[in-house]
Design an enzyme around this catalytic site. Structure first.
Site, PDB file in Angstrom:
ATOM      1  N   ASP A 199       0.578  -1.223  -0.091  1.00 34.65           N
ATOM      2  CA  ASP A 199      -0.131  -0.003  -0.218  1.00 34.65           C
ATOM      3  C   ASP A 199       0.710   1.203   0.033  1.00 34.65           C
ATOM      4  OD1 ASP A 199      -1.970  -1.750   0.215  1.00 34.65           O
ATOM      5  OD2 ASP A 199      -3.051  -0.904   2.029  1.00 34.65           O
ATOM      6  N   ASP A 200       0.330   2.456  -0.362  1.00 36.24           N
ATOM      7  CA  ASP A 200       0.899   3.941   0.052  1.00 36.24           C
ATOM      8  C   ASP A 200       1.761   4.136  -1.195  1.00 36.24           C
ATOM      9  OD1 ASP A 200      -0.804   3.512   1.888  1.00 36.24           O
ATOM     10  OD2 ASP A 200       0.572   3.981   3.459  1.00 36.24           O
ATOM     11  N   HIS A 207      -6.108   2.955  -3.759  1.00 35.98           N
ATOM     12  CA  HIS A 207      -6.146   3.332  -2.322  1.00 35.98           C
ATOM     13  C   HIS A 207      -6.452   4.462  -2.057  1.00 35.98           C
ATOM     14  CE1 HIS A 207      -4.707   2.004   1.495  1.00 35.98           C
ATOM     15  NE2 HIS A 207      -3.672   2.645   1.697  1.00 35.98           N
ATOM     16  N   HIS A 231      -5.279   9.375   0.904  1.00 31.02           N
ATOM     17  CA  HIS A 231      -4.802   8.583   2.163  1.00 31.02           C
ATOM     18  C   HIS A 231      -5.817   9.125   3.483  1.00 31.02           C
ATOM     19  CE1 HIS A 231      -3.223   5.546   4.886  1.00 31.02           C
ATOM     20  NE2 HIS A 231      -3.111   4.909   3.641  1.00 31.02           N
ATOM     21  N   HIS A 249       3.730  -2.196   2.981  1.00 29.36           N
ATOM     22  CA  HIS A 249       3.783  -1.012   2.465  1.00 29.36           C
ATOM     23  C   HIS A 249       5.061  -0.680   1.608  1.00 29.36           C
ATOM     24  CE1 HIS A 249       0.865  -0.602   5.754  1.00 29.36           C
ATOM     25  NE2 HIS A 249       0.313   0.193   4.883  1.00 29.36           N
TER      26      HIS A 249
HETATM   27 ZN   LIG Z   1      -2.193   3.025   3.263  1.00 27.22          ZN
END
Ligand SMILES: [Zn+2]
Length: 471
Positions: free
Chosen positions: A284-285, A335, A339, A429
């Site tokens: 993620d991210d 995603h 955020h 991540h």
């Molecule tokens: Zn995230």
């Protein structure tokens, strides 16, 4: 030492949840077990009860509240001369009273008055009682009176989720600086056999913060925050244990048919547990120009595919990286744009975050992904309805490595080993939070060969769910 343990108000609610789980689990296995009944029953011993209970009635969550210091050991001395030991005891008692009102909890104090107790004696109380968690209450001190804020200390990887659950609640309830979580090898954290944390509620050496901490309003807020944090923590653990013990009950029916899933409006946590020994790595991210290429290199060396949940705001600066992700056979999901915490957005704001990212990705890679992962895993039902209308699947995870917290590769692996099962989705991540990402890379180098050796194969999330990557 204390006589607060004699109350026996039993929880009907807790009881019926556990009974339901047992019936569901055994029922499904009997129907589907085909003569493997005995073998199939083994995993039930991995359910985490408050202790190994003789009867279901014993299964309350056991919480030990430790008021730090006491007696000859005053702890920190505040700006006005107040003793930390008195603050700790007062807050611990308030927390104890709140916990007493919640039938799912049973709690004990390590001390009820101003007495000195050795640290080993405190941890022995928790260990001997088979407590589920230990929360030690402290206040902080520093030579510079300007220093302020809440922090939560932990030692074992198992304690990170507890630290996280409490830290944010306390800092925001008191509206003081959130100093985050920190690993420390204090006795109260290292010699306990259950998740344990020290909450350093605030700085007594900071005059404003001392006033807040000594006020009954401040203590009420802090006690409530720890109480809420504990409730959140145990409901997450319950969900996790449910996933772990009972994947077939929920998952096979749920995950076999994508349309059915969408019509049931569910967040997906895992793939089918009975479709080979599959596992999905998710990152993620990102994409992140420093970290993502290193992740891709490791995946390539090991010949495995993964799924990358992309932040929309990072798309345009990283188009080449996105192309590399796709060329090397990985899947891409949405995603959100920036955020945010979706449970604090309106449905309209939330959908805007998603749609902006869908169209940025469409421009960059030529298609709109079919997967969406909510930041922090947080979504409400109205948003799920909207996602369904947008034909997006909401995908969370079953294995939380907490790699963003900066925990070590060894701690990440401890969490993976504890939470993995076939159909599992692992959360990692590929961003450089706090300039710390080598832990994720180091863990990957261990994780992939280890799970392969256990017979797992690595697939993308769309492959695991038997769904298309693009809409
Ligand atoms: Zn995230």
């Amino acid at each position: 030492m204390n006589n607060l343990t004699t109350r026996k108000s039993r929880s009907r609610k807790g009881l019926s949840i556990l009974l339901l789980l047992l019936i569901l689990f055994i029922g499904i296995r009997v129907v589907w077990g085909n003569g493997t009944f005995a073998a199939e029953l083994i995993p039930i011993s991995t359910v985490k009860f408050a202790t190994a209970p003789e009867t279901v009635e014993e299964a309350k969550f056991r919480i030990v509240i430790d008021a730090g210091h006491g007696g000859k050991d005053p702890g920190a001395i505040g700006a006005s001369g107040a003793y930390e030991k008195d603050f700790n005891l007062s807050l611990a008692k308030k927390l104890y009273q709140l916990l007493e009102q919640e039938p799912l909890f049973e709690s004990r104090l390590t001390r009820e008055d101003d007495q000195f107790i050795e640290l080993e004696e405190r941890t022995a109380m928790a260990n001997d009682w088979y407590a589920d968690v230990l929360v030690s209450i402290h206040a902080n001190t520093f030579e510079d009176p300007a220093v302020s804020g809440t922090e939560t200390l932990y030692y074992n990887a198992d304690s990170i989720a507890l630290a996280e659950a409490l830290q944010g609640e306390v800092a925001s309830a008191l509206n003081i600086r959130d100093r985050g979580m920190r690993k420390e090898d204090f006795v109260i954290l290292t010699s306990t056999q259950m998740p344990s944390v020290i909450v350093e509620v605030g700085y007594l050496t900071n005059p404003q913060e001392e006033t807040l901490l000594l006020s009954s309003d401040g203590q009420d807020r802090a006690a409530k925050a720890i109480f809420e944090g504990l409730k959140n923590y145990f409901s997450q653990q319950h969900q996790r244990n449910h996933d772990r013990v009972d994947p077939a009950a929920d998952d096979s029916a749920l995950f076999r048919n994508r349309n059915q899933q969408l019509s049931e409006n569910k967040i997906i946590f895992s793939g089918p547990p009975d479709d080979g020994k599959k596992v999905a790595l998710t990152f993620d991210d990102g994409p992140n120009p420093t970290v993502t290429p290193k992740v891709l290199d490791i995946l390539k060396e090991n010949d495995v595919q993964a799924t990358f949940f992309i932040l929309g705001q990072q798309v345009n600066a990283n188009i080449d990286l996105l192309r590399r992700i796709i060329e090397e056979g990985h899947a891409i999901g949405n995603h959100s744009w920036s955020h945010p915490k979706f449970d604090s957005l309106s449905v309209e704001e939330a959908m805007n975050e998603i749609e902006k990212t869908q169209s940025a990705l469409e421009n960059a890679i030529g298609y709109r992904p079919s997967l969406f992962r909510p930041p922090y895993g947080a979504l409400d039902n109205d948003m799920l309805d909207q996602l369904q209308q947008m034909n997006l699947m909401a995908v969370n995870w079953t294995v939380d490595t907490m790699d963003w917290s900066g925990n070590s590769a060894a701690e990440i692996m401890e969490l993976v080993r504890e939470q993995i099962y076939p159909g599992g989705i692992i959360l990692l991540h590929d961003s450089s939070r706090n300039n710390r990402f080598d832990n994720t890379l180091d863990a990957l180098e261990i994780l992939i060969p280890e799970l392969k050796a256990e017979g797992y194969s690595f697939v993308t999330v769309p492959e695991m769910l038997d769904a298309a990557s693009a809409q």
